[in-house]
Design an enzyme around this catalytic site. Structure first.
Site, short mmCIF file in Angstrom:
data_model
loop_
_atom_site.label_atom_id
_atom_site.label_comp_id
_atom_site.label_asym_id
_atom_site.label_seq_id
_atom_site.Cartn_x
_atom_site.Cartn_y
_atom_site.Cartn_z
N GLU A 45 0.83 -1.21 0.00
CA GLU A 45 0.00 0.00 0.00
C GLU A 45 0.86 1.26 0.00
OE1 GLU A 45 -2.59 -0.04 3.39
OE2 GLU A 45 -3.35 -2.03 2.88
N LYS A 62 2.04 4.69 1.49
CA LYS A 62 2.04 5.25 2.86
C LYS A 62 1.72 6.73 2.73
CE LYS A 62 4.73 5.18 7.13
NZ LYS A 62 4.29 6.49 7.61
N ASP A 85 1.06 10.55 3.42
CA ASP A 85 1.72 11.47 4.34
C ASP A 85 0.69 12.46 4.87
OD1 ASP A 85 3.63 12.67 5.79
OD2 ASP A 85 4.65 13.65 4.11
N ARG A 87 -5.06 10.06 16.49
CA ARG A 87 -4.29 8.99 17.09
C ARG A 87 -3.85 9.31 18.51
NH1 ARG A 87 0.98 6.70 14.53
NH2 ARG A 87 2.23 6.83 16.39
N GLU A 103 -6.09 7.69 6.76
CA GLU A 103 -5.22 8.86 6.77
C GLU A 103 -5.95 10.06 6.18
OE1 GLU A 103 -2.41 7.92 8.12
OE2 GLU A 103 -0.89 9.46 7.64
N TYR A 111 -7.56 2.43 5.35
CA TYR A 111 -6.70 1.28 5.07
C TYR A 111 -6.76 0.16 6.09
CZ TYR A 111 -3.73 4.44 7.81
OH TYR A 111 -3.26 5.32 8.74
N LYS A 165 10.35 3.76 4.08
CA LYS A 165 10.23 5.20 3.87
C LYS A 165 11.17 5.66 2.77
CE LYS A 165 8.52 7.30 8.00
NZ LYS A 165 8.59 8.60 8.64
N CYS A 180 14.47 47.17 10.58
CA CYS A 180 13.98 46.84 9.24
C CYS A 180 15.10 47.09 8.22
CB CYS A 180 12.77 47.70 8.90
SG CYS A 180 12.20 47.47 7.20
N CYS A 234 13.90 50.19 5.95
CA CYS A 234 13.66 51.56 6.41
C CYS A 234 14.29 51.88 7.76
CB CYS A 234 12.16 51.85 6.44
SG CYS A 234 11.32 51.03 7.81
N CYS A 245 7.97 44.95 10.64
CA CYS A 245 8.36 46.34 10.63
C CYS A 245 7.06 47.13 10.84
CB CYS A 245 8.98 46.71 9.28
SG CYS A 245 9.11 48.48 9.07
N CYS A 263 7.48 52.63 5.07
CA CYS A 263 8.48 51.62 4.70
C CYS A 263 8.26 51.25 3.23
CB CYS A 263 8.34 50.41 5.61
SG CYS A 263 9.47 49.08 5.20
#
Ligand code: IVH
Length: 670
Positions: free
Chosen positions: A113, A115, A117, A136, A173, A225, A312, A406, A409, A424, A430
């Site tokens: 399967e 995986k 993300d 989870r 997932e 799954y 992985k 900054c 400026c 800033c 600016c």
């Protein structure tokens, strides 16, 4: 290493790993690559094996996940949510296969399967109804996020099939497709909000949100799954996947049943290249022994099943030299550090710059000038510096220090509340903030002024021709000065002035969006325009009055109060009014984004990849189209997504109603 050193090392690893787990699971803001996390965990595991006397009873090697966030009710999982052992190379997989064969012999199959993300979720169904969705958490208990999960189109609330177990839990997932991620992040950028680094973080941040209305605006998807029931309902995992699909759940079409580890390795190699063609991110492949009887025989370790393993993929990574760090000042004043790199090839593109996010990131990396750095392009769209190669640091190299003032400026930078970004505060003088604001005002989604582009605005600013939005509307009095600008011919000037004059007809909602008030994006601007009808009502509305408007929360209301609390902004509004811009809703011509769909009727059905159904409805209505509830011969279009009911489909076909996709609909608006 002395025993003292070993103990110190182990303690330090526990502390570090706990922090990373917290960043990952609780904050959804990981600050280390998965691969490195696993390496460190492995190192700690080895030390614990060699020196069990020093092992921490709460070591992260024993734990499956992260802490529970307090804001949601905590719920115990009926079946614990386990994690999987990770592998990174062929040998690890062959060793796993060897262990499996020792226990159950050679006669078995693997289900391979993708995986995904994203973040894992547990769904409980009772009497064919979705009763609970839980994250989870730490593996044994998680957060009840049912209200949020119910906004996901792909997840059925009520199953149609009568043939399901009376009680079951599903594991799957939650994820966000890359296209939706990029679109929503761009919207956030326009609003000056903090950006999410990757689709997984965006999905995780969304599922944990308090406001389920906002969740519904962000299209999430879900792949299921695994199935847990009291009695085994199916004989094999493969059969259960087919079963889930027939019960109406979204199950990946890419899973494959194979006979041995060599075929599984082929599957892994195939997806190493192909994964970039998917519309969502995967970070590896999961192998599961197919037969439930054999799974039972194999059993579990403390943390994970012995019948499954994950492989992985490595994020693609290269080493290059940091030339220098520059700082970009955005329209909102946020100062973002950018790493300018010696160009290198990475995952098919030339990388010259990497994001550094904020001052904390520079600290975390302990960046020094001329450092040799490792750059990764993983789930992130923009490449990221993972770490510094300390062996190559030149003696005496100066530390990179985030500025206190900054860079544009010279104003001292400030932090706003709990935000990590520095700003800033000089928003009235600016230069990049002023130029950015005017550029936003003329942009396509705001006033959409023909004949005027970002560079021209910059030139005008440098020449002192525009300092405020309202100065655009006095350019027609400055013809002589305009003529002196190189490459700016009479035709261009004429076009531009015509475009500017035309823009006075733009509806109030566009003008309001164009002002660039923090948190006031296109949709919010529309709601505010219709909710108040004119600018004076808006300016004088209290926070309570503002939050009474549909979709306007306190954060937006306060930002509006702050904006109109400044005299300079009120003066701009008065000047723009005097020049004839629209500051009220004209009731007779309901402000449409376009009238491209006027007279056309639509039914929306099924689930879509990039937009939620609510968003599609908004899109159609704001372009003049009408949404109908049922299919009839008069219907112009059926916008069809996946998993559409078969009866609707049949009816549409019978009545010859054209079926169009999400993409076709967008094409109608071009
Ligand atoms: S099976 C006991 N299948 O990866 C088996 N997990 O490290 C538990 N994941 O927490 C999971 N795609 O969030 C499984 N096809 C897949 C998966 C998958 C992604 C995630 C899941 C799990 C983690 C395991």
């Amino acid at each position: 290493m002395s025993l003292f050193d070993v103990k110190d090392k182990m303690d330090a690893l526990v502390k570090e790993l706990n922090q990373h787990s917290y960043n990952y699971y609780v904050l959804a803001m990981p600050t280390i690559a998965d691969y490195e996390f696993d390496k460190k965990l492995e190192e700690l595991g080895k030390l614990e094996q060699a020196h069990p006397e020093f092992a921490d009873p709460n070591s992260p090697t024993l734990r499956v996940g992260g802490e529970i966030t307090k804001t949601f009710t905590t719920v115990k999982h009926r079946w614990p949510m386990l994690s999987l052992g990770n592998t990174y190379n062929e040998q690890d997989l062959r060793d796993f296969d060897e262990r499996v064969r020792k226990t159950i012999g050679d006669q078995f199959e693997y289900v391979c399967e993708l995986k995904f993300d994203g973040l894992s979720i547990s769904l409980t169904y009772e009497d064919a109804k979705l009763v609970r969705a839980v994250t989870r958490g730490d593996g044994s208990k998680g957060d009840d996020v049912t209200t949020n999960i119910k906004t996901i189109n792909r997840i059925p609330h009520q199953l149609k099939s009568p043939d399901v177990p009376p009680l079951f839990e599903l594991r799957g997932e939650i994820l966000m497709h890359r296209a939706a991620f990029e679109r929503l992040n761009k919207e956030r950028e326009e609003l000056g909000e903090v950006l999410y680094a990757n689709p997984r973080n965006f999905a995780a941040g969304t599922v944990k949100m308090q406001d389920s209305k906002e969740v519904a605006r962000r299209p999430l998807d879900c792949f299921l799954y695994s199935l847990n029931t009291d009695k085994n309902y199916f004989r094999t995992h493969w059969e259960s996947l087919q079963g889930l699909s027939s019960w109406g759940f979204h199950v990946s079409e890419h899973s494959k049943l194979v006979d041995n580890i060599d075929q599984a390795l082929d599957f892994i190699r195939y997806w190493d290249d192909q994964r970039f063609k998917l519309s969502y991110d995967i970070d590896g492949i999961v192998l599961k022994v197919n037969s439930y009887a054999q799974q039972q025989e194999l059993g579990f370790t403390a943390k994970s099943p012995r019948w499954a393993i994950s492989f992985k993929y490595k994020a693609q990574e290269v080493e290059t030299i940091l030339d220098r760090v520059t700082y970009q000042v955005g329209r909102t004043g946020a100062v973002t550090p950018v790493a300018n790199l010696k160009p290198v090839q990475l995952a098919g593109t030339t990388v010259k710059r990497a994001t550094l996010h904020n001052a904390n990131e520079i600290e975390r990396l302990d960046l020094h000038e001329g450092d040799s750095v490792f750059v990764e392009k993983g789930g992130e769209i923009i490449p990221k510096i993972i770490s510094v190669n300390l062996d190559k640091r030149k003696a005496g190299a100066a530390k990179v220090i985030y500025p206190v003032a900054c860079p544009e400026c010279g104003t001292e930078l400030i932090r706003k509340g709990a935000e990590v970004a520095f700003y800033c505060p000089n928003d009235e003088a600016c230069p990049p903030q002023i130029v950015g604001k005017i550029q936003h005002f003329i942009s396509r989604k705001a006033m959409n002024i023909d004949g005027l582009g970002d560079e021209t605005i910059e030139t005008f600013y440098q020449r002192g021709l525009v300092k405020h939005i309202s100065d655009l509307y006095t350019l027609d009095e400055k013809a002589d000065e305009l003529k002196q600008i190189e490459r700016f011919g009479e035709r261009s000037i004429e076009n531009m002035l015509k475009g500017i004059a035309e823009s006075k007809k733009m509806p109030f909602e566009k003008v309001l969006f164009g002002l660039g008030i923090r948190y006031v994006g296109e949709t919010v601007a529309r709601k505010l325009a219709y909710g108040t009808k004119d600018i004076d009502t808006l300016i004088h509305a209290s926070v309570e009055e503002l939050t009474a408007i549909d979709e306007i929360g306190e954060r937006i209301a306060e930002s509006i109060k702050e904006y109109f609390g400044k005299n300079e902004h009120l003066k701009q509004v008065e000047l723009l009014k005097a020049r004839g811009l629209q500051f009220e809703v004209i009731e007779s011509e309901i402000a449409l984004q376009s009238d491209k769909l006027t007279g056309k009727t639509f039914v929306i059905s099924g689930v879509f990849e990039n937009y939620s159904r609510e968003e599609l409805k908004d899109l159609i209505e704001s372009n003049g189209g009408k949404i109908l509830s049922g299919i009839s011969a008069k219907l112009n279009y059926l916008v069809a997504g996946e998993n559409m009911g078969p009866s609707k489909l049949e009816k549409a076909k019978k009545l010859n109603v054209p079926l169009i996709s999400e993409q076709d609909l967008l094409a109608l608006l071009k």
